[in-house]
Scaffold this motif. Sequence first.
Motif, PDB file in Angstrom:
ATOM      1  N   TYR A   1     -16.430  -1.705   0.824  1.00  0.00           N
ATOM      2  CA  TYR A   1     -15.559  -1.362   1.766  1.00  0.00           C
ATOM      3  C   TYR A   1     -14.209  -1.631   0.778  1.00  0.00           C
ATOM      4  CZ  TYR A   1     -16.750   0.493   6.060  1.00  0.00           C
ATOM      5  OH  TYR A   1     -17.575   1.055   7.120  1.00  0.00           O
ATOM      6  N   ALA A   2     -14.515  -2.961  -0.484  1.00  0.00           N
ATOM      7  CA  ALA A   2     -13.956  -3.279  -1.289  1.00  0.00           C
ATOM      8  C   ALA A   2     -12.829  -3.423  -2.128  1.00  0.00           C
ATOM      9  CB  ALA A   2     -14.990  -3.505  -2.807  1.00  0.00           C
ATOM     10  N   PRO A   3     -12.117  -1.874  -2.266  1.00  0.00           N
ATOM     11  CA  PRO A   3     -10.852  -2.005  -2.372  1.00  0.00           C
ATOM     12  C   PRO A   3      -9.875  -2.577  -0.674  1.00  0.00           C
ATOM     13  CG  PRO A   3     -12.149   0.348  -2.946  1.00  0.00           C
ATOM     14  CD  PRO A   3     -12.925  -1.227  -1.571  1.00  0.00           C
ATOM     15  N   GLN A   4     -10.406  -2.445  -0.134  1.00  0.00           N
ATOM     16  CA  GLN A   4      -9.199  -2.966   1.079  1.00  0.00           C
ATOM     17  C   GLN A   4      -9.244  -4.328   1.475  1.00  0.00           C
ATOM     18  OE1 GLN A   4      -9.768  -2.303   5.599  1.00  0.00           O
ATOM     19  NE2 GLN A   4     -11.129  -3.264   5.276  1.00  0.00           N
ATOM     20  N   TYR A   5     -10.277  -5.057   1.021  1.00  0.00           N
ATOM     21  CA  TYR A   5     -10.563  -6.498   0.587  1.00  0.00           C
ATOM     22  C   TYR A   5      -9.517  -6.896  -0.099  1.00  0.00           C
ATOM     23  CZ  TYR A   5     -13.763  -5.219   3.992  1.00  0.00           C
ATOM     24  OH  TYR A   5     -14.874  -5.017   5.119  1.00  0.00           O
ATOM     25  N   VAL A   6      -9.361  -6.578  -1.373  1.00  0.00           N
ATOM     26  CA  VAL A   6      -9.065  -6.405  -3.037  1.00  0.00           C
ATOM     27  C   VAL A   6      -7.289  -6.346  -2.863  1.00  0.00           C
ATOM     28  CG1 VAL A   6      -8.142  -5.715  -5.682  1.00  0.00           C
ATOM     29  CG2 VAL A   6     -10.340  -5.553  -4.296  1.00  0.00           C
ATOM     30  N   ALA A   7      -7.286  -5.750  -1.740  1.00  0.00           N
ATOM     31  CA  ALA A   7      -5.677  -4.705  -1.501  1.00  0.00           C
ATOM     32  C   ALA A   7      -4.936  -6.413  -1.125  1.00  0.00           C
ATOM     33  CB  ALA A   7      -5.454  -4.140  -0.801  1.00  0.00           C
ATOM     34  N   LEU A   8      -6.369  -7.157   0.525  1.00  0.00           N
ATOM     35  CA  LEU A   8      -5.994  -8.563   1.472  1.00  0.00           C
ATOM     36  C   LEU A   8      -5.301  -9.531  -0.005  1.00  0.00           C
ATOM     37  CD1 LEU A   8      -7.750  -7.526   4.176  1.00  0.00           C
ATOM     38  CD2 LEU A   8      -5.785  -7.453   3.863  1.00  0.00           C
TER      39      LEU A   8
ATOM     40  N   TYR B   1     -16.241   4.141  -4.323  1.00  0.00           N
ATOM     41  CA  TYR B   1     -15.003   3.927  -4.556  1.00  0.00           C
ATOM     42  C   TYR B   1     -14.073   4.824  -4.687  1.00  0.00           C
ATOM     43  CZ  TYR B   1     -17.427  -1.081  -3.719  1.00  0.00           C
ATOM     44  OH  TYR B   1     -18.116  -1.871  -3.636  1.00  0.00           O
ATOM     45  N   ALA B   2     -13.525   5.642  -3.714  1.00  0.00           N
ATOM     46  CA  ALA B   2     -12.281   6.072  -4.985  1.00  0.00           C
ATOM     47  C   ALA B   2     -11.801   5.927  -5.249  1.00  0.00           C
ATOM     48  CB  ALA B   2     -11.811   7.289  -3.203  1.00  0.00           C
ATOM     49  N   THR B   3     -10.580   6.689  -6.048  1.00  0.00           N
ATOM     50  CA  THR B   3      -9.904   6.229  -7.425  1.00  0.00           C
ATOM     51  C   THR B   3      -8.449   5.871  -7.000  1.00  0.00           C
ATOM     52  OG1 THR B   3      -9.984   8.210  -7.971  1.00  0.00           O
ATOM     53  CG2 THR B   3     -11.134   5.713  -8.918  1.00  0.00           C
ATOM     54  N   SER B   4      -8.447   6.971  -5.734  1.00  0.00           N
ATOM     55  CA  SER B   4      -6.744   6.979  -5.446  1.00  0.00           C
ATOM     56  C   SER B   4      -7.513   7.386  -3.929  1.00  0.00           C
ATOM     57  CB  SER B   4      -6.253   8.176  -6.149  1.00  0.00           C
ATOM     58  OG  SER B   4      -6.522  10.151  -5.212  1.00  0.00           O
ATOM     59  N   PRO B   5      -6.364   7.724  -3.077  1.00  0.00           N
ATOM     60  CA  PRO B   5      -5.822   7.791  -1.443  1.00  0.00           C
ATOM     61  C   PRO B   5      -6.086   8.880  -1.434  1.00  0.00           C
ATOM     62  CG  PRO B   5      -4.090   6.789  -2.366  1.00  0.00           C
ATOM     63  CD  PRO B   5      -4.522   6.939  -3.568  1.00  0.00           C
TER      64      PRO B   5
ATOM     65  N   ALA C   1      -4.458  -1.609  -4.611  1.00  0.00           N
ATOM     66  CA  ALA C   1      -6.251  -2.312  -4.710  1.00  0.00           C
ATOM     67  C   ALA C   1      -6.945  -0.884  -5.458  1.00  0.00           C
ATOM     68  CB  ALA C   1      -6.660  -2.301  -3.241  1.00  0.00           C
ATOM     69  N   GLN C   2      -6.833   0.337  -5.524  1.00  0.00           N
ATOM     70  CA  GLN C   2      -8.020   1.417  -5.329  1.00  0.00           C
ATOM     71  C   GLN C   2      -7.731   1.126  -7.382  1.00  0.00           C
ATOM     72  OE1 GLN C   2      -6.473   4.423  -3.256  1.00  0.00           O
ATOM     73  NE2 GLN C   2      -8.053   4.588  -2.441  1.00  0.00           N
ATOM     74  N   GLN C   3      -6.765   0.967  -7.861  1.00  0.00           N
ATOM     75  CA  GLN C   3      -6.823   1.246  -9.926  1.00  0.00           C
ATOM     76  C   GLN C   3      -7.261  -0.136  -9.836  1.00  0.00           C
ATOM     77  OE1 GLN C   3      -4.927   3.881 -11.755  1.00  0.00           O
ATOM     78  NE2 GLN C   3      -6.193   5.128  -9.979  1.00  0.00           N
ATOM     79  N   TRP C   4      -6.349  -0.797  -9.500  1.00  0.00           N
ATOM     80  CA  TRP C   4      -7.856  -2.957  -9.162  1.00  0.00           C
ATOM     81  C   TRP C   4      -9.078  -2.415  -9.589  1.00  0.00           C
ATOM     82  CZ3 TRP C   4     -10.462  -6.776  -8.269  1.00  0.00           C
ATOM     83  CH2 TRP C   4      -9.750  -7.626  -9.103  1.00  0.00           C
ATOM     84  N   VAL C   5      -9.809  -2.534  -8.588  1.00  0.00           N
ATOM     85  CA  VAL C   5     -11.217  -1.849  -8.687  1.00  0.00           C
ATOM     86  C   VAL C   5     -11.467  -0.981 -10.049  1.00  0.00           C
ATOM     87  CG1 VAL C   5     -12.786  -0.770  -7.751  1.00  0.00           C
ATOM     88  CG2 VAL C   5     -11.054  -2.170  -6.205  1.00  0.00           C
ATOM     89  N   GLU C   6     -10.798  -0.094 -10.562  1.00  0.00           N
ATOM     90  CA  GLU C   6     -11.661   1.603 -11.094  1.00  0.00           C
ATOM     91  C   GLU C   6     -11.258   0.708 -12.352  1.00  0.00           C
ATOM     92  OE1 GLU C   6     -12.460   4.904 -13.295  1.00  0.00           O
ATOM     93  OE2 GLU C   6     -12.714   3.247 -10.906  1.00  0.00           O
ATOM     94  N   THR C   7     -10.142  -0.786 -12.275  1.00  0.00           N
ATOM     95  CA  THR C   7      -9.880  -1.203 -14.100  1.00  0.00           C
ATOM     96  C   THR C   7     -10.089  -2.613 -14.428  1.00  0.00           C
ATOM     97  OG1 THR C   7      -7.573  -2.502 -13.534  1.00  0.00           O
ATOM     98  CG2 THR C   7      -7.976   0.188 -14.350  1.00  0.00           C
ATOM     99  N   HIS C   8     -10.925  -3.502 -13.458  1.00  0.00           N
ATOM    100  CA  HIS C   8     -11.720  -4.597 -13.315  1.00  0.00           C
ATOM    101  C   HIS C   8     -12.769  -4.774 -12.999  1.00  0.00           C
ATOM    102  CE1 HIS C   8      -7.629  -5.937 -12.878  1.00  0.00           C
ATOM    103  NE2 HIS C   8      -7.717  -6.381 -13.468  1.00  0.00           N
ATOM    104  N   SER C   9     -13.655  -6.225 -13.907  1.00  0.00           N
ATOM    105  CA  SER C   9     -15.161  -5.993 -13.674  1.00  0.00           C
ATOM    106  C   SER C   9     -15.677  -6.185 -12.676  1.00  0.00           C
ATOM    107  CB  SER C   9     -15.792  -7.070 -14.358  1.00  0.00           C
ATOM    108  OG  SER C   9     -15.056  -8.370 -14.682  1.00  0.00           O
ATOM    109  N   THR C  10     -16.662  -6.139 -12.153  1.00  0.00           N
ATOM    110  CA  THR C  10     -17.615  -6.272 -11.753  1.00  0.00           C
ATOM    111  C   THR C  10     -17.785  -8.131 -10.858  1.00  0.00           C
ATOM    112  OG1 THR C  10     -19.773  -6.361 -12.349  1.00  0.00           O
ATOM    113  CG2 THR C  10     -19.337  -4.255 -11.131  1.00  0.00           C
ATOM    114  N   ALA C  11     -17.909  -8.230 -11.705  1.00  0.00           N
ATOM    115  CA  ALA C  11     -17.870  -9.829 -11.655  1.00  0.00           C
ATOM    116  C   ALA C  11     -15.891 -10.629 -11.288  1.00  0.00           C
ATOM    117  CB  ALA C  11     -17.778 -10.920 -12.848  1.00  0.00           C
ATOM    118  N   ASP C  12     -14.791 -10.011 -11.317  1.00  0.00           N
ATOM    119  CA  ASP C  12     -13.330 -10.004 -11.003  1.00  0.00           C
ATOM    120  C   ASP C  12     -13.269  -9.225  -9.693  1.00  0.00           C
ATOM    121  OD1 ASP C  12     -12.877 -11.041 -13.547  1.00  0.00           O
ATOM    122  OD2 ASP C  12     -12.276  -8.958 -14.357  1.00  0.00           O
ATOM    123  N   ILE C  13     -14.583  -8.727  -8.960  1.00  0.00           N
ATOM    124  CA  ILE C  13     -14.724  -7.780  -7.887  1.00  0.00           C
ATOM    125  C   ILE C  13     -14.462  -8.588  -6.922  1.00  0.00           C
ATOM    126  CG2 ILE C  13     -14.547  -5.902  -6.718  1.00  0.00           C
ATOM    127  CD1 ILE C  13     -14.760  -4.075  -9.350  1.00  0.00           C
TER     128      ILE C  13
END
Length: 335
Positions: free
Chosen positions: A46-53, A290-294, A249-261
Amino acid sequence: MKKWFRIAMMSLLIVFLIIPITACTQQEKKTVKTVRVAEVTRSIFYAPQYVALSKGFFKKEGLNIELTTTWGGDKTMTTLLSGGADIALVGSETSIYVYSQGTNDPVINFAQLTQTDGTFLVSRKKIDNFSWDQLKGSTFLGQRKGGMPQMVGEFVLKQHSIDPHKDLHLIQNVDFANIANAFASGTGDYVQLFEPTASIFEQQGKGYIVASFGTESGHVPYTTFMAKQSFIKNNKDTIKKFTRALYKAQQWVETHSTADIAKAIQPYFKDTDIQLIEKVVDRYKSQGSYATSPILDEEEWNNLQNIMNEAGELPKHIDHQTLVDNSFAENVIDK
């Protein structure tokens, strides 16, 4: 006299400047909306959720998220229906079960988070050349009957000509939260696990990942954000803001490296090594989990019901538009 007049005017001007600022600050505090979210488990899945937080995307929308882990689809849905949460992050199959039982206030899926299964097949012994037929005759520690992990597991096994109820000794009576501990204690030759548990077991020599159920099963609305129809109707602005923060957050995960995530979500996995988090993120990202859109599309919805039907768990076919509302997702994406 003029001096005192200037001082008085300056003081008055300062008061006039301070009042609007104070009023704005108070107004901002008033507009912050607390949203109680119940997540079915705590997982890097659920990484995108935690990124949004962690990146403050919810906060920028004026939302204060109170996140609770409820450990299991049945418990999560019970929490939502009883009013213990406003929004649930859980498998879409739960909304079908609730609707099929008859309700005046159905649970509506409004934003998809993951689009594949998130579990992995873990073997107790290291296998250099794994093939699915090696499972035949083994003891398989599965997930809860009727839950999405178990249904996908059975679907994949059948695709490989394995009847889970005839060709395996299938164990399904272990509570979701205790499955990993049961395997670690010696139960089962194989187990179906989420990350990071699967990789932790591999790191500790307790098990070895031999296959991914996510790559085998195709796209499904595996975990989505949902809420009761009444809550959505009475809180449309909140749902829109929530969905917009998630999409960022989904777009952020899509465009960032695994290290950043990994760095962004580490606060939610304090007991997990950062290198391990990065490894798991890479595994999920590379298989398109990870879905790239909701947006939860109709094809995915029908695939979900096909899997449920194959497992003998589909009460009846439910049309996509009955339990899915993509209007909020479509709105935030267009803008």
